[in-house]
Design a protein around this motif. Structure first.
Motif, PDB file in Angstrom:
ATOM      1  N   THR A  88      51.460 -73.895 -41.487  1.00 41.64           N
ATOM      2  CA  THR A  88      50.995 -74.211 -40.130  1.00 41.64           C
ATOM      3  C   THR A  88      49.476 -74.218 -40.087  1.00 41.64           C
ATOM      4  OG1 THR A  88      52.934 -73.035 -39.298  1.00 41.64           O
ATOM      5  CG2 THR A  88      51.187 -73.545 -37.715  1.00 41.64           C
ATOM      6  N   LEU A  89      48.891 -73.190 -40.690  1.00 46.02           N
ATOM      7  CA  LEU A  89      47.429 -73.098 -40.759  1.00 46.02           C
ATOM      8  C   LEU A  89      46.843 -74.322 -41.433  1.00 46.02           C
ATOM      9  CD1 LEU A  89      44.827 -71.316 -40.495  1.00 46.02           C
ATOM     10  CD2 LEU A  89      45.340 -70.506 -42.797  1.00 46.02           C
ATOM     11  N   PHE A  90      47.463 -74.701 -42.528  1.00 47.97           N
ATOM     12  CA  PHE A  90      46.989 -75.858 -43.296  1.00 47.97           C
ATOM     13  C   PHE A  90      46.988 -77.123 -42.430  1.00 47.97           C
ATOM     14  CE2 PHE A  90      47.758 -79.217 -46.542  1.00 47.97           C
ATOM     15  CZ  PHE A  90      46.601 -79.044 -47.270  1.00 47.97           C
ATOM     16  N   SER A  91      48.085 -77.331 -41.700  1.00 42.47           N
ATOM     17  CA  SER A  91      48.164 -78.504 -40.809  1.00 42.47           C
ATOM     18  C   SER A  91      47.084 -78.448 -39.745  1.00 42.47           C
ATOM     19  CB  SER A  91      49.516 -78.572 -40.114  1.00 42.47           C
ATOM     20  OG  SER A  91      50.540 -78.511 -41.055  1.00 42.47           O
ATOM     21  N   GLN A  92      46.877 -77.247 -39.230  1.00 40.59           N
ATOM     22  CA  GLN A  92      45.851 -77.084 -38.196  1.00 40.59           C
ATOM     23  C   GLN A  92      44.484 -77.505 -38.697  1.00 40.59           C
ATOM     24  OE1 GLN A  92      45.296 -73.408 -36.024  1.00 40.59           O
ATOM     25  NE2 GLN A  92      47.499 -73.231 -35.699  1.00 40.59           N
ATOM     26  N   ILE A  93      44.186 -77.104 -39.921  1.00 39.29           N
ATOM     27  CA  ILE A  93      42.885 -77.439 -40.482  1.00 39.29           C
ATOM     28  C   ILE A  93      42.758 -78.952 -40.657  1.00 39.29           C
ATOM     29  CG2 ILE A  93      41.417 -77.206 -42.533  1.00 39.29           C
ATOM     30  CD1 ILE A  93      42.631 -74.347 -42.825  1.00 39.29           C
ATOM     31  N   LEU A  94      43.842 -79.571 -41.118  1.00 37.18           N
ATOM     32  CA  LEU A  94      43.832 -81.030 -41.261  1.00 37.18           C
ATOM     33  C   LEU A  94      43.631 -81.716 -39.921  1.00 37.18           C
ATOM     34  CD1 LEU A  94      46.679 -81.889 -43.806  1.00 37.18           C
ATOM     35  CD2 LEU A  94      44.216 -81.874 -44.161  1.00 37.18           C
ATOM     36  N   ALA A  95      44.388 -81.258 -38.912  1.00 43.34           N
ATOM     37  CA  ALA A  95      44.295 -81.874 -37.586  1.00 43.34           C
ATOM     38  C   ALA A  95      42.881 -81.754 -37.043  1.00 43.34           C
ATOM     39  CB  ALA A  95      45.287 -81.221 -36.635  1.00 43.34           C
ATOM     40  N   GLU A  96      42.271 -80.591 -37.309  1.00 44.29           N
ATOM     41  CA  GLU A  96      40.905 -80.362 -36.852  1.00 44.29           C
ATOM     42  C   GLU A  96      39.964 -81.375 -37.497  1.00 44.29           C
ATOM     43  OE1 GLU A  96      38.291 -76.353 -36.986  1.00 44.29           O
ATOM     44  OE2 GLU A  96      40.412 -76.112 -36.439  1.00 44.29           O
ATOM     45  N   GLU A  97      40.198 -81.639 -38.759  1.00 43.22           N
ATOM     46  CA  GLU A  97      39.351 -82.600 -39.474  1.00 43.22           C
ATOM     47  C   GLU A  97      39.506 -83.988 -38.873  1.00 43.22           C
ATOM     48  OE1 GLU A  97      39.844 -82.506 -43.748  1.00 43.22           O
ATOM     49  OE2 GLU A  97      38.626 -84.339 -43.912  1.00 43.22           O
ATOM     50  N   VAL A  98      40.742 -84.382 -38.610  1.00 39.91           N
ATOM     51  CA  VAL A  98      40.982 -85.711 -38.021  1.00 39.91           C
ATOM     52  C   VAL A  98      40.289 -85.805 -36.665  1.00 39.91           C
ATOM     53  CG1 VAL A  98      42.713 -87.237 -37.026  1.00 39.91           C
ATOM     54  CG2 VAL A  98      43.149 -86.116 -39.216  1.00 39.91           C
ATOM     55  N   ARG A  99      40.395 -84.747 -35.864  1.00 40.22           N
ATOM     56  CA  ARG A  99      39.753 -84.758 -34.559  1.00 40.22           C
ATOM     57  C   ARG A  99      38.247 -84.958 -34.693  1.00 40.22           C
ATOM     58  NH1 ARG A  99      40.745 -79.687 -32.263  1.00 40.22           N
ATOM     59  NH2 ARG A  99      42.676 -79.760 -33.475  1.00 40.22           N
ATOM     60  N   ASN A 100      37.658 -84.248 -35.651  1.00 38.86           N
ATOM     61  CA  ASN A 100      36.214 -84.399 -35.870  1.00 38.86           C
ATOM     62  C   ASN A 100      35.854 -85.827 -36.273  1.00 38.86           C
ATOM     63  OD1 ASN A 100      35.504 -81.806 -35.253  1.00 38.86           O
ATOM     64  ND2 ASN A 100      35.694 -81.055 -37.358  1.00 38.86           N
ATOM     65  N   LEU A 101      36.657 -86.382 -37.171  1.00 38.14           N
ATOM     66  CA  LEU A 101      36.392 -87.752 -37.622  1.00 38.14           C
ATOM     67  C   LEU A 101      36.417 -88.714 -36.452  1.00 38.14           C
ATOM     68  CD1 LEU A 101      38.480 -87.971 -40.910  1.00 38.14           C
ATOM     69  CD2 LEU A 101      36.058 -88.494 -40.667  1.00 38.14           C
ATOM     70  N   LEU A 102      37.441 -88.606 -35.627  1.00 35.02           N
ATOM     71  CA  LEU A 102      37.564 -89.515 -34.487  1.00 35.02           C
ATOM     72  C   LEU A 102      36.408 -89.328 -33.525  1.00 35.02           C
ATOM     73  CD1 LEU A 102      41.393 -89.425 -33.788  1.00 35.02           C
ATOM     74  CD2 LEU A 102      40.029 -91.346 -34.601  1.00 35.02           C
ATOM     75  N   HIS A 103      36.044 -88.084 -33.303  1.00 28.42           N
ATOM     76  CA  HIS A 103      34.942 -87.794 -32.399  1.00 28.42           C
ATOM     77  C   HIS A 103      33.641 -88.401 -32.912  1.00 28.42           C
ATOM     78  CE1 HIS A 103      31.622 -85.299 -30.836  1.00 28.42           C
ATOM     79  NE2 HIS A 103      32.256 -85.496 -29.700  1.00 28.42           N
ATOM     80  N   ASN A 104      33.413 -88.263 -34.214  1.00 28.64           N
ATOM     81  CA  ASN A 104      32.202 -88.829 -34.796  1.00 28.64           C
ATOM     82  C   ASN A 104      32.210 -90.345 -34.713  1.00 28.64           C
ATOM     83  OD1 ASN A 104      31.094 -86.412 -35.418  1.00 28.64           O
ATOM     84  ND2 ASN A 104      31.686 -86.429 -37.575  1.00 28.64           N
ATOM     85  N   GLU A 105      33.355 -90.911 -34.993  1.00 29.13           N
ATOM     86  CA  GLU A 105      33.476 -92.371 -34.917  1.00 29.13           C
ATOM     87  C   GLU A 105      33.102 -92.826 -33.511  1.00 29.13           C
ATOM     88  OE1 GLU A 105      35.540 -96.208 -34.300  1.00 29.13           O
ATOM     89  OE2 GLU A 105      36.036 -94.333 -33.341  1.00 29.13           O
ATOM     90  N   GLU A 106      33.702 -92.191 -32.535  1.00 28.96           N
ATOM     91  CA  GLU A 106      33.442 -92.507 -31.129  1.00 28.96           C
ATOM     92  C   GLU A 106      31.954 -92.426 -30.802  1.00 28.96           C
ATOM     93  OE1 GLU A 106      35.651 -92.966 -28.450  1.00 28.96           O
ATOM     94  OE2 GLU A 106      34.378 -92.537 -26.724  1.00 28.96           O
ATOM     95  N   SER A 107      31.345 -91.299 -31.160  1.00 26.73           N
ATOM     96  CA  SER A 107      29.950 -91.125 -30.749  1.00 26.73           C
ATOM     97  C   SER A 107      29.031 -92.034 -31.564  1.00 26.73           C
ATOM     98  CB  SER A 107      29.534 -89.662 -30.848  1.00 26.73           C
ATOM     99  OG  SER A 107      29.026 -89.355 -32.116  1.00 26.73           O
ATOM    100  N   GLY A 108      29.430 -92.344 -32.804  1.00 24.74           N
ATOM    101  CA  GLY A 108      28.647 -93.275 -33.605  1.00 24.74           C
ATOM    102  C   GLY A 108      28.652 -94.666 -32.997  1.00 24.74           C
ATOM    103  N   ARG A 109      29.751 -95.013 -32.359  1.00 25.78           N
ATOM    104  CA  ARG A 109      29.865 -96.345 -31.778  1.00 25.78           C
ATOM    105  C   ARG A 109      29.192 -96.448 -30.427  1.00 25.78           C
ATOM    106  NH1 ARG A 109      34.135-100.182 -32.795  1.00 25.78           N
ATOM    107  NH2 ARG A 109      34.181-100.421 -30.548  1.00 25.78           N
ATOM    108  N   THR A 110      29.134 -95.349 -29.695  1.00 25.52           N
ATOM    109  CA  THR A 110      28.749 -95.459 -28.294  1.00 25.52           C
ATOM    110  C   THR A 110      27.414 -94.815 -27.937  1.00 25.52           C
ATOM    111  OG1 THR A 110      29.932 -93.435 -27.706  1.00 25.52           O
ATOM    112  CG2 THR A 110      31.174 -95.484 -27.602  1.00 25.52           C
ATOM    113  N   GLN A 111      26.909 -93.927 -28.793  1.00 20.81           N
ATOM    114  CA  GLN A 111      25.701 -93.205 -28.418  1.00 20.81           C
ATOM    115  C   GLN A 111      24.473 -93.716 -29.158  1.00 20.81           C
ATOM    116  OE1 GLN A 111      26.668 -91.555 -25.848  1.00 20.81           O
ATOM    117  NE2 GLN A 111      27.008 -89.437 -26.421  1.00 20.81           N
ATOM    118  N   SER A 112      23.322 -93.578 -28.549  1.00 22.24           N
ATOM    119  CA  SER A 112      22.086 -93.947 -29.225  1.00 22.24           C
ATOM    120  C   SER A 112      21.757 -92.916 -30.296  1.00 22.24           C
ATOM    121  CB  SER A 112      20.944 -93.999 -28.218  1.00 22.24           C
ATOM    122  OG  SER A 112      20.653 -92.693 -27.756  1.00 22.24           O
ATOM    123  N   VAL A 113      20.930 -93.331 -31.246  1.00 20.07           N
ATOM    124  CA  VAL A 113      20.519 -92.430 -32.315  1.00 20.07           C
ATOM    125  C   VAL A 113      19.869 -91.187 -31.726  1.00 20.07           C
ATOM    126  CG1 VAL A 113      18.922 -92.139 -34.224  1.00 20.07           C
ATOM    127  CG2 VAL A 113      20.276 -94.226 -34.053  1.00 20.07           C
TER     128      VAL A 113
END
Lengths: 191, 191
Positions: A122-147
């Motif tokens: 369960t812990l392992f899955s949680q860590i993976l899910a956290e990573e995916v969330r971070n990736l998506l968040h970064n993708e989002e902010s990379g696309r929409t926010q100024s440098v």
DNA sequence: ATAAGAAATTAACCATGGTTATTTTTTTCC
DNA sequence: GGAAAAAAATAACCATGGTTAATTTCTTAT
């Protein structure tokens, strides 16, 4: 030695102390020096690490340039996820930005750990899910926010860490060149 | 009416025909016209759709501009994922680029469908996982590829669809302005 | 402590792509 | 089929950020 990882895990899942200590017996310690390549592109990552201290940058090669794609701070797990889940060689370099200490667990012992207590999975899955969330968040902010905004956000998110990271890595992470980051910083300093 | 979704599902999971037909009874048909807003920013998306025909563009608002973030083609499922999984209002517009026909399933009946056959839930996860994979892939290529390469890739990936999409949406999708896409196309035409 | 090296800043130049406006082409609809 | 509207292409101008090179500041190591 284990106090940090103990705290990390206890925050996330409920695991009996005995089982925790049992799992620690399979772990090892690894020390590394600033500048050391902990993982190179092409290497097979055979471990899952927990950073007790130190700071790691992951970089990818884009048109011959080494670009930072993320940072791993103390009290975080560290591995090459794609490699752990499907045995692929790394396409990232992992470079130590400071001397550090890392607990390592051979990926082969992972099933063993899971068999000690289901909750480790369960812990392992949680860590993976956290990573995916971070990736998506970064993708989002990379696309929409100024440098500029992303730089400020970076400082705000890692107030204690950002001045431990050479600016050239931060520049790459933000998708710009060092002189350009200098300009941004100059502009911001005037406010 | 159901032949396309039947084929889609059978390609992915093994479900008894009876169960399939049973699930279809809970579905509805919705027709839409070119230019119609199927979903607006702020709306709560209450359905899962399967596009029998038509073409939909999702857009986000960035600094007052409407930027395409992805396209949904016929024979694909369509919903606002974040809204289905945690009841959040949409932060995307979904606009029909052509007249179309969509099978819709009220999200409230989802548990009911799952209870008909466990495999429907497996299918659901598969669709989600596919979406995540696409997101990560796009993020990767957005970070590492030139606009020119990404444009060519887009054409190659959707050879039948790209000329049904107004170029202004493709430009936005690639992160550039229409005049800039024109320049790219001119450059490429010269080769 | 000092020399050597690395990192950051600065400056000057240039190319790319945004912006706005205009023209051309295509689509829509009566 | 033709008028009106929308989309796309084009042109001219400009700002931003990349590039290169030089300078300054900061680190590291002996």
């Amino acid at each position: 030695m284990y106090s940090q990882v103990r705290e990390y895990i206890k925050k996330r899942v409920l695991i009996a102390d005995d089982d925790l200590e049992k799992s620690f017996q399979y772990s090892d310690v690894r020390y590394f020096k600033k500048g050391e390549y902990i993982l190179r592109i092409g290497d097979y990552c055979r471990f899952i690490g927990f950073l007790n201290s130190g700071l790691i940058v992951n970089t990818v090669l884009i048109e011959g340039k080494e670009i930072a794609c993320n940072f791993i701070f103390e009290n975080c797990f560290f591995t090459y996820t794609e490699g752990i889940t499907n045995n692929a060689p790394s396409h990232k370099n992992s470079i130590a930005l400071e001397d550090g200490e890392m607990l390592v667990l051979d990926k082969e012992t992972l099933p063993l750990i899971f068999s000690i207590n289901q909750k480790f999975e369960t812990l392992f899955s949680q860590i993976l899910a956290e990573e995916v969330r971070n990736l998506l968040h970064n993708e989002e902010s990379g696309r929409t926010q100024s440098v500029e905004k992303r730089y400020l956000q970076f400082i705000e998110t890692f107030p204690d860490a950002f001045n431990r990271i050479p600016l050239k890595y931060i520049a790459g992470y933000l998708g710009i060149e060092p002189p350009s980051l200098s300009r941004v910083r100059k502009r911001l300093a005037g406010k």
